[in-house]
Enzyme design. Sequence first.
Site, PDB file in Angstrom:
ATOM      1  N   ARG A   1      93.359  54.939  69.969  1.00  0.00           N
ATOM      2  CA  ARG A   1      91.972  55.370  69.695  1.00  0.00           C
ATOM      3  C   ARG A   1      92.021  56.484  68.661  1.00  0.00           C
ATOM      4  O   ARG A   1      92.444  57.593  68.947  1.00  0.00           O
ATOM      5  CB  ARG A   1      91.317  55.842  70.997  1.00  0.00           C
ATOM      6  CG  ARG A   1      90.053  56.649  70.775  1.00  0.00           C
ATOM      7  CD  ARG A   1      89.186  56.742  71.998  1.00  0.00           C
ATOM      8  NE  ARG A   1      89.783  57.412  73.136  1.00  0.00           N
ATOM      9  CZ  ARG A   1      90.043  58.722  73.220  1.00  0.00           C
ATOM     10  NH1 ARG A   1      89.811  59.534  72.217  1.00  0.00           N
ATOM     11  NH2 ARG A   1      90.557  59.235  74.326  1.00  0.00           N
TER      12      ARG A   1
ATOM     13  N   HIS B   1      86.814  59.931  72.452  1.00  0.00           N
ATOM     14  CA  HIS B   1      86.479  58.976  73.522  1.00  0.00           C
ATOM     15  C   HIS B   1      85.035  58.506  73.354  1.00  0.00           C
ATOM     16  O   HIS B   1      84.739  57.322  73.298  1.00  0.00           O
ATOM     17  CB  HIS B   1      86.678  59.634  74.885  1.00  0.00           C
ATOM     18  CG  HIS B   1      86.104  58.834  76.008  1.00  0.00           C
ATOM     19  ND1 HIS B   1      86.685  57.668  76.449  1.00  0.00           N
ATOM     20  CD2 HIS B   1      84.980  59.003  76.745  1.00  0.00           C
ATOM     21  CE1 HIS B   1      85.941  57.160  77.428  1.00  0.00           C
ATOM     22  NE2 HIS B   1      84.910  57.950  77.620  1.00  0.00           N
TER      23      HIS B   1
ATOM     24  N   TYR C   1      93.326  67.753  73.635  1.00  0.00           N
ATOM     25  CA  TYR C   1      94.425  67.123  74.375  1.00  0.00           C
ATOM     26  C   TYR C   1      95.385  66.318  73.494  1.00  0.00           C
ATOM     27  O   TYR C   1      96.299  65.686  73.997  1.00  0.00           O
ATOM     28  CB  TYR C   1      93.881  66.234  75.505  1.00  0.00           C
ATOM     29  CG  TYR C   1      92.868  65.192  75.065  1.00  0.00           C
ATOM     30  CD1 TYR C   1      93.286  63.958  74.586  1.00  0.00           C
ATOM     31  CD2 TYR C   1      91.508  65.448  75.137  1.00  0.00           C
ATOM     32  CE1 TYR C   1      92.363  63.006  74.187  1.00  0.00           C
ATOM     33  CE2 TYR C   1      90.570  64.511  74.737  1.00  0.00           C
ATOM     34  CZ  TYR C   1      91.005  63.289  74.262  1.00  0.00           C
ATOM     35  OH  TYR C   1      90.095  62.341  73.861  1.00  0.00           O
TER      36      TYR C   1
HETATM   37  C1  LIG Z   1      83.816  54.265  87.902  1.00  0.00           C
HETATM   38  C2  LIG Z   1      83.872  55.270  86.793  1.00  0.00           C
HETATM   39  N1  LIG Z   1      84.628  56.375  86.922  1.00  0.00           N
HETATM   40  C3  LIG Z   1      84.679  57.273  85.931  1.00  0.00           C
HETATM   41  C4  LIG Z   1      83.954  57.082  84.784  1.00  0.00           C
HETATM   42  C5  LIG Z   1      84.047  58.099  83.654  1.00  0.00           C
HETATM   43  N2  LIG Z   1      84.810  57.483  82.555  1.00  0.00           N
HETATM   44  C6  LIG Z   1      84.190  56.916  81.528  1.00  0.00           C
HETATM   45  S1  LIG Z   1      85.258  56.211  80.475  1.00  0.00           S
HETATM   46  C7  LIG Z   1      86.577  56.712  81.373  1.00  0.00           C
HETATM   47  C8  LIG Z   1      87.984  56.420  80.923  1.00  0.00           C
HETATM   48  C9  LIG Z   1      88.185  54.987  80.606  1.00  0.00           C
HETATM   49  O1  LIG Z   1      89.436  54.839  80.034  1.00  0.00           O
HETATM   50  P1  LIG Z   1      89.989  53.423  79.614  1.00  0.00           P
HETATM   51  O2  LIG Z   1      89.750  52.432  80.681  1.00  0.00           O
HETATM   52  O3  LIG Z   1      91.382  53.599  79.153  1.00  0.00           O
HETATM   53  O4  LIG Z   1      89.055  52.990  78.400  1.00  0.00           O
HETATM   54  P2  LIG Z   1      88.811  53.709  77.001  1.00  0.00           P
HETATM   55  O5  LIG Z   1      87.678  54.680  77.219  1.00  0.00           O
HETATM   56  O6  LIG Z   1      90.067  54.372  76.595  1.00  0.00           O
HETATM   57  O7  LIG Z   1      88.410  52.623  76.077  1.00  0.00           O
HETATM   58  C10 LIG Z   1      86.179  57.397  82.504  1.00  0.00           C
HETATM   59  C11 LIG Z   1      87.077  57.972  83.506  1.00  0.00           C
HETATM   60  C12 LIG Z   1      83.175  55.921  84.687  1.00  0.00           C
HETATM   61  N3  LIG Z   1      82.464  55.626  83.602  1.00  0.00           N
HETATM   62  N4  LIG Z   1      83.163  55.017  85.690  1.00  0.00           N
END
Ligand SMILES: Cc1ncc(C[n+]2csc(CCOP(=O)(O)OP(=O)(O)O)c2C)c(N)n1
Length: 367
Positions: free
Chosen positions: A258, A262, A271
Amino acid sequence: MLWAEYDPLANRRLAILSPEGQMDEGWRPSELDDEALLHLYDRMVALRQADLLALNLQRAGRMGTYAPTLGQEAANIGSAALLQAEDWLVPSFRETGAMLLKGVSLKLIYLYWMGCEWGSHFPEEVRVLPICAPVSTQTLHGVGLSWAAQLKGENWVTLIYLGDGGTSKGDFHEAMNFAGTFQTPTVFFIQNNQFAISVPRTRQTASATLAQKAIAYGFPGIQVDGNDLMAVYLATREAVARARAGQGPCLIEAQTYRMGPHTTADDPTRYRSEAELKTQERFDPLLRVRLYLENRGLVNPETEATREAQHLKWAQEQAREAEAAISYNPDEIFDYHFAELPPYLAEQKAYCQRFLAAKGESAHGQA
Ligand SMILES: Cc1ncc(C[n+]2csc(CCOP(=O)(O)OP(=O)(O)O)c2C)c(N)n1
């Protein structure tokens, strides 16, 4: 064949197009002639322009938030390119490019990020589920869709996207277990972009690879260079073909990075280092396709300046259309969850209406 050769336990990954734009031509899928490749590249450029504009719109206060796809263009485009009209695409929230390729308009995607839920209302024939913010919950919906294909005797395949962080959720494991047990026509596509917000991939699991998680559920998994359009395309082609032929599910771990935050609410400098980002820029998925096409005389700096300008103009027009289509109706917070509203929610809905009326606003926006 691909799956046996790239055993995820061996920690090997499929790579065809190098960061310098050199292609291992022996691996090039025959249907991806120069014209087809140029088309996919064009979609990657369109996606990048759409992403860059979204970041600017958010900074200008014209969009609530946005989850950029910067650096993940090959993973988005190389995978969704394999879907037919009847197939289902199940996104998480970082699949703008995949959704566009499957026929969702940028206007709707922008509308969603502008906070208007009509941005989730895709035309039925497009066969894309809405953007899914609750991490990994879409994996269960996706497996349900592919099970439906089995039950109905239909031939559609379901391509489910999730992130590396999403593999830590119980939903993912339930979905994988169901898919393996019922041998559903499902492709799990993990965009391993190395981070779940600030949590690095190494803190998600003690498994050496994410691809090997498929083994536990009785189906194949493969690691690919997710910044390599050709590797992503080839692996997805085999995965979709297997699923369509009734050979069950499989999993692709696309190793990408990425390059942006985020979401627009995130500050990645807290980070990860500038130096790390600089290193990763060398592996830019878009650049390597461009270098390859340049070497073949198919694009040059002038064609690319024109292409970028055209796509930016398109994205700006889509943004204007989205802004013109915004309508906020607070009633809808209540309207679509239950066939019959429970009394406590009916009470809240009435309160909301009284509150807005007292402020001189109708439920449909400003009076
Ligand atoms: C059930 C839930 N827990 C926490 C969150 C907060 N949250 C949003 S995105 C994220 C991280 C997701 O990481 P990843 O699956 O690696 O996808 P990326 O964002 O890197 O594309 C979190 C913890 C959420 N949206 N839904």
